[in-house]
Scaffold this motif. Sequence first.
Motif, PDB file in Angstrom:
ATOM      1  N   UNK A  47      -2.522 -29.103  -8.510  1.00  0.00           N
ATOM      2  CA  UNK A  47      -2.441 -29.773  -7.212  1.00  0.00           C
ATOM      3  C   UNK A  47      -2.725 -31.264  -7.332  1.00  0.00           C
ATOM      4  N   UNK A  48      -3.748 -31.621  -8.083  1.00  0.00           N
ATOM      5  CA  UNK A  48      -4.125 -33.030  -8.178  1.00  0.00           C
ATOM      6  C   UNK A  48      -3.058 -33.853  -8.886  1.00  0.00           C
ATOM      7  N   UNK A  49      -2.520 -33.316  -9.979  1.00  0.00           N
ATOM      8  CA  UNK A  49      -1.489 -34.055 -10.689  1.00  0.00           C
ATOM      9  C   UNK A  49      -0.244 -34.219  -9.818  1.00  0.00           C
ATOM     10  N   UNK A  50       0.096 -33.167  -9.101  1.00  0.00           N
ATOM     11  CA  UNK A  50       1.258 -33.265  -8.217  1.00  0.00           C
ATOM     12  C   UNK A  50       1.025 -34.351  -7.178  1.00  0.00           C
ATOM     13  N   UNK A  51      -0.165 -34.326  -6.584  1.00  0.00           N
ATOM     14  CA  UNK A  51      -0.463 -35.347  -5.580  1.00  0.00           C
ATOM     15  C   UNK A  51      -0.388 -36.745  -6.164  1.00  0.00           C
ATOM     16  N   UNK A  52      -0.980 -36.934  -7.329  1.00  0.00           N
ATOM     17  CA  UNK A  52      -0.933 -38.226  -8.003  1.00  0.00           C
ATOM     18  C   UNK A  52       0.499 -38.643  -8.299  1.00  0.00           C
ATOM     19  N   UNK A  53       1.265 -37.664  -8.758  1.00  0.00           N
ATOM     20  CA  UNK A  53       2.651 -37.951  -9.092  1.00  0.00           C
ATOM     21  C   UNK A  53       3.434 -38.407  -7.873  1.00  0.00           C
ATOM     22  N   UNK A  54       3.249 -37.713  -6.758  1.00  0.00           N
ATOM     23  CA  UNK A  54       3.957 -38.109  -5.537  1.00  0.00           C
ATOM     24  C   UNK A  54       3.520 -39.515  -5.127  1.00  0.00           C
ATOM     25  N   UNK A  55       2.248 -39.774  -5.296  1.00  0.00           N
ATOM     26  CA  UNK A  55       1.759 -41.101  -4.926  1.00  0.00           C
ATOM     27  C   UNK A  55       2.401 -42.170  -5.790  1.00  0.00           C
ATOM     28  N   UNK A  56       2.525 -41.880  -7.102  1.00  0.00           N
ATOM     29  CA  UNK A  56       3.189 -42.821  -8.004  1.00  0.00           C
ATOM     30  C   UNK A  56       4.619 -43.093  -7.549  1.00  0.00           C
ATOM     31  N   UNK A  57       5.316 -42.026  -7.206  1.00  0.00           N
ATOM     32  CA  UNK A  57       6.713 -42.170  -6.802  1.00  0.00           C
ATOM     33  C   UNK A  57       6.806 -43.017  -5.542  1.00  0.00           C
ATOM     34  N   UNK A  58       5.958 -42.732  -4.589  1.00  0.00           N
ATOM     35  CA  UNK A  58       6.000 -43.486  -3.335  1.00  0.00           C
ATOM     36  C   UNK A  58       5.688 -44.947  -3.578  1.00  0.00           C
ATOM     37  N   UNK A  59       4.685 -45.185  -4.436  1.00  0.00           N
ATOM     38  CA  UNK A  59       4.305 -46.569  -4.668  1.00  0.00           C
ATOM     39  C   UNK A  59       5.375 -47.317  -5.401  1.00  0.00           C
TER      40      UNK A  59
ATOM     41  N   UNK B 253     -10.988 -31.864 -11.941  1.00  0.00           N
ATOM     42  CA  UNK B 253     -10.503 -30.512 -11.688  1.00  0.00           C
ATOM     43  C   UNK B 253     -11.467 -29.429 -12.125  1.00  0.00           C
ATOM     44  N   UNK B 254     -12.417 -29.812 -12.962  1.00  0.00           N
ATOM     45  CA  UNK B 254     -13.366 -28.794 -13.397  1.00  0.00           C
ATOM     46  C   UNK B 254     -14.328 -28.465 -12.273  1.00  0.00           C
ATOM     47  N   UNK B 255     -14.448 -27.191 -11.965  1.00  0.00           N
ATOM     48  CA  UNK B 255     -15.451 -26.840 -10.959  1.00  0.00           C
ATOM     49  C   UNK B 255     -16.826 -27.199 -11.500  1.00  0.00           C
ATOM     50  N   UNK B 256     -17.618 -27.865 -10.647  1.00  0.00           N
ATOM     51  CA  UNK B 256     -18.905 -28.333 -11.137  1.00  0.00           C
ATOM     52  C   UNK B 256     -19.793 -27.206 -11.631  1.00  0.00           C
ATOM     53  N   UNK B 257     -19.811 -26.110 -10.874  1.00  0.00           N
ATOM     54  CA  UNK B 257     -20.693 -25.024 -11.292  1.00  0.00           C
ATOM     55  C   UNK B 257     -20.247 -24.472 -12.641  1.00  0.00           C
ATOM     56  N   UNK B 258     -18.955 -24.485 -12.872  1.00  0.00           N
ATOM     57  CA  UNK B 258     -18.428 -23.954 -14.118  1.00  0.00           C
ATOM     58  C   UNK B 258     -18.786 -24.859 -15.293  1.00  0.00           C
ATOM     59  N   UNK B 259     -18.580 -26.172 -15.074  1.00  0.00           N
ATOM     60  CA  UNK B 259     -18.913 -27.117 -16.123  1.00  0.00           C
ATOM     61  C   UNK B 259     -20.403 -27.032 -16.443  1.00  0.00           C
ATOM     62  N   UNK B 260     -21.186 -26.913 -15.371  1.00  0.00           N
ATOM     63  CA  UNK B 260     -22.629 -26.808 -15.558  1.00  0.00           C
ATOM     64  C   UNK B 260     -22.969 -25.600 -16.422  1.00  0.00           C
ATOM     65  N   UNK B 261     -22.366 -24.482 -16.067  1.00  0.00           N
ATOM     66  CA  UNK B 261     -22.636 -23.261 -16.825  1.00  0.00           C
ATOM     67  C   UNK B 261     -22.191 -23.401 -18.268  1.00  0.00           C
ATOM     68  N   UNK B 262     -21.014 -23.992 -18.465  1.00  0.00           N
ATOM     69  CA  UNK B 262     -20.507 -24.157 -19.829  1.00  0.00           C
ATOM     70  C   UNK B 262     -21.414 -25.054 -20.655  1.00  0.00           C
ATOM     71  N   UNK B 263     -21.820 -26.179 -20.032  1.00  0.00           N
ATOM     72  CA  UNK B 263     -22.688 -27.093 -20.767  1.00  0.00           C
ATOM     73  C   UNK B 263     -24.004 -26.418 -21.124  1.00  0.00           C
ATOM     74  N   UNK B 264     -24.526 -25.656 -20.168  1.00  0.00           N
ATOM     75  CA  UNK B 264     -25.755 -24.924 -20.436  1.00  0.00           C
ATOM     76  C   UNK B 264     -25.550 -23.968 -21.608  1.00  0.00           C
ATOM     77  N   UNK B 265     -24.445 -23.274 -21.553  1.00  0.00           N
ATOM     78  CA  UNK B 265     -24.126 -22.307 -22.597  1.00  0.00           C
ATOM     79  C   UNK B 265     -24.132 -22.952 -23.964  1.00  0.00           C
TER      80      UNK B 265
END
Lengths: 362, 281, 334
Positions: free
Chosen positions: B265-277, C141-153
């Motif tokens: 989702x984030x990359x898609x959003x970023x990509x669309x933003x790039x295209x628009x810009x 994109x990393x869920x914070x709780x997940x990263x936290x758990x991984x780092x702890x691990x």
Amino acid sequence: MSDHTAPLRNNALLDVRNLAVEFRIFQGVVHAVTGVEFDMHNGEIVGLIGETGCGKSVTGFSLIRLIRPPGRIVGGEIRFKGVDLLSLDDLQIRRIRGRELAMIFQRPMSSLNPLFNIGTQLTEVIRLHRVHQRKAARRLAVESLSAVALPDPEGILGKRPFELSGGMQQRVMIAMALACDASLLIADEPTTALDVSIQLQILKLIRGIVQQRGLSVLLISHDMAVIGSMCDRINVMYAGSIAEAGPRDRLIRHAAHPYSQALLKAVPELNRSEQGRLVAIEGTVPSLLNPPAGCRFAARCPRVHDRCLQKVPSRVQVGPDHFASCFYVASTVEAASAGHSTNLPNAGSLGDAAKNPKEDRC
Amino acid sequence: MRGKGTRSYVLYAMRRSPLSIVGITLILAMTVLAIFAPWIAPHNPYKVSMGDRLLPPSLTHPAGTDIVGRDIFSRIVYGTRLSFRIALSVVGISISVGVLLGALAGFYGGVVDLLIMRVTDGFLAIPSFALAMVAAAVLGRSLNNMVWALALVGWTWNARIVRSAVLRIRNSDFMLVQKALGASSARMIFLHIIPNCMGPILVQASLQCGLTLLSSAGLSFLGLGVQPPLPDWGLMVAEGRTYLPARWWLVTFPGIAIFTMVTGFLLTGDGIRDIIEREVS
Amino acid sequence: MTRYVLFRIAWIPIGVLLVVTIMFFLTHLVPGGAVQVALGPHATEERIAMVMQKYGLEKPLHIQYINYLGNLLRGDLGESIVRQKPVVSEIGTFLPASVELVLLAIAFIILIGVPLGVIAATHKDRFLDFISRGVAIGGVSLPQFWLAIMLLLVFSFQLRWFPSGGRIASAVSAPRHFTGMYILDSLLAGDWAALRSALSHILLPALTLALTNISTTTRLTRDGMLKAFKEDYILVAWAYGVKPRRIHYRYALKNAILPTITNLGMTMAYLFGGAFIVETVFGFPGIGYYSTLAILQQDYAPVTGVAIVVSVLYLIVNVCIDLLYVVIDPRIKY
């Protein structure tokens, strides 16, 4: 202005041969500069004049290798004090930039970093190229600011760029070049963005410095009035190549290349008693993406001939130190040397319209 | 704007931004998983099998099994449906509310604008996760309540963005013409202004889907969101947490799933933003 | 200029009023029912009525609102229903830990995010650009709780480099109290054992918080640098042979850093919000940990109290940043 009747010196300060610059863009390759050749000597002001997009700025940038991708210098030699600048590596060219060849740009208002004060920016460059100690560098900075006739140089050191006017900022840029003790100043449209009254001041300043220090200046402009009033030699550029080159007076009074003639006719002359008509040059500059096969001015030239469309004309000598790249000129020169009494047509509205056969000797 | 010109331009723009292609691919992959879950998942995600508890990854159970013997891989696959449902619901609501309020604020200006923007600023000052936590707790712990809680947090961004876009367009010459032609306010808002804001809204929607998923996973992790036995990835991490470090697969795979979808989702959003810009410049 | 300053400062109480109003309406959406839920299904009618009376919950809404505001002005954030202790004092105990955590996280964000942005800008559209941006987005994109758990691990359980809970080892006593922030306090007191222990406890949580929030900083730095590159003064620097690294970091970056710094204010709000999960997973005793535990026990006062405190901090920080802007960029005139 130096005396241009003195014998020509052999070792030029700057000798540009066959310079070629390309820009790679989405649609293809733009040949911005093709086969440009000119030289400069100590204490000379050389002009590079042409319309927008003719490659004069690109030429100026090439001298200190400021061409960045998608642009590329693809051929030629730039011999400065005997050394080919194009053969140097990055470190060497960085040492030369500013120290030997300095450049000032069109927009002095944005040439200085707004977040640092003038003193910092000046001393930084001075410490890079000339002296290392802060105090000595500061002294040099003050000296160079006085050399460009700025009032209260010490005070200016502490000011931020936005506190100075455009004219003052351009003086600072010139001071920067002086502080680094450069031998050659490349001035790319230095007065275009300034008020007319300020333009005159800056040009006078440059002329004064040339006389005092023997600085050489490559003056790049589209404004014939500026070039005409300042330069010892003029190179006329069109569509990436030099159409004509020669000493100021000769070129203005006896321009040989049809483009130069048209250019001179298109300049309004305020002092003439009889106002001729302003003649605009018909047509448009050819695309440099796919340059035409022959002479690039052919499509707009009043003297065009078949061979102009097939081959690019080579340089022909028209007079002492006066050259043009044009088949028509070549044929006229041939005819004259073969004994015909045709003289070079007089061109332009600046200066004397009287013919002078003695000067037309080839 | 229809026609080959637009399509080939979009493709060209996408080629210049490989990250957006990655994003779109990930989302498409997830969509496929969601739609074809019953065929892709090897087991029933809800089926408890006490004899198969806490098995490590194997051929029959590619991601292992959890504390009650459910196949983790199947749960992850079905989890895509849940994730899409959450993301799209939250973003749907928050965009509708946000766009409406932002458009009203931008269009009418004055008191309306002031009121709406102050309320928005108030919401923005509160840490979004805290707000969502409070709302979720107050409303009661369930998936639907969590959706409302997250929507409550999310609309503010949309309102802001739409408002600035509306302000830009409202003062354009085009709108003056419309007004001169006598178009009603509603007509101007819905027919002209809002469609012209679609670009930033689309970017925002995509980014918000990703961020919503992160928040919902977090809330479910804490127990404030999706409740068992639904196959929510955040919930799965919470359930498996106590069995670390030995049974790493309980936590690793759900985490990767969240990461993958959010990245998409984030990359898609970023990509669309790039295209628009790019289009603007 | 003074007008601007006053205007910005005046905004703070208005913002606070909005925040508390929102929190009030949120928590009073379910009148009385909250108490019922808090006390459990076995609570008697009398007990519920008693609690409701104690907290004034049976009065009409607008009266409650006025009381609420009155209490706030007196600095009373309510009481924890579960523990019967005033929220304000509890927040006072837990707040310094969170502030320390957020500050350290911001330091990490700058130290990691800004260079990544510079690399991305100087290698625009080439490999390193995509890698840097990819890393930055990957972090978010990393869920914070997940990263936290991984780092702890990895770092706590496997490698045993870092401890897995608390602010300081139980064997080490807390440093003398100056600010409540252990790192600062132990530095001031010269207490090296405490310093080492506090650092090792705060490192992983701060890193987790930071890594999941660098993407905006990286993007803004990159955008700012690219914009600066187009300016004439950068060309002049090239023309005078200034070293590339100096051009990037001293000239371009200084001009590019402004939007990044403004954004840090917003990031701070995010960080305080993210701290809830990170503190909970790491068992780091800050306000996030405090309020998460409370909310799981259906105790609302702590959470709303924490939300209000954090919002106020956020408003103050943002105003400070706006004022700082004026100092940094002399071109801005009001």
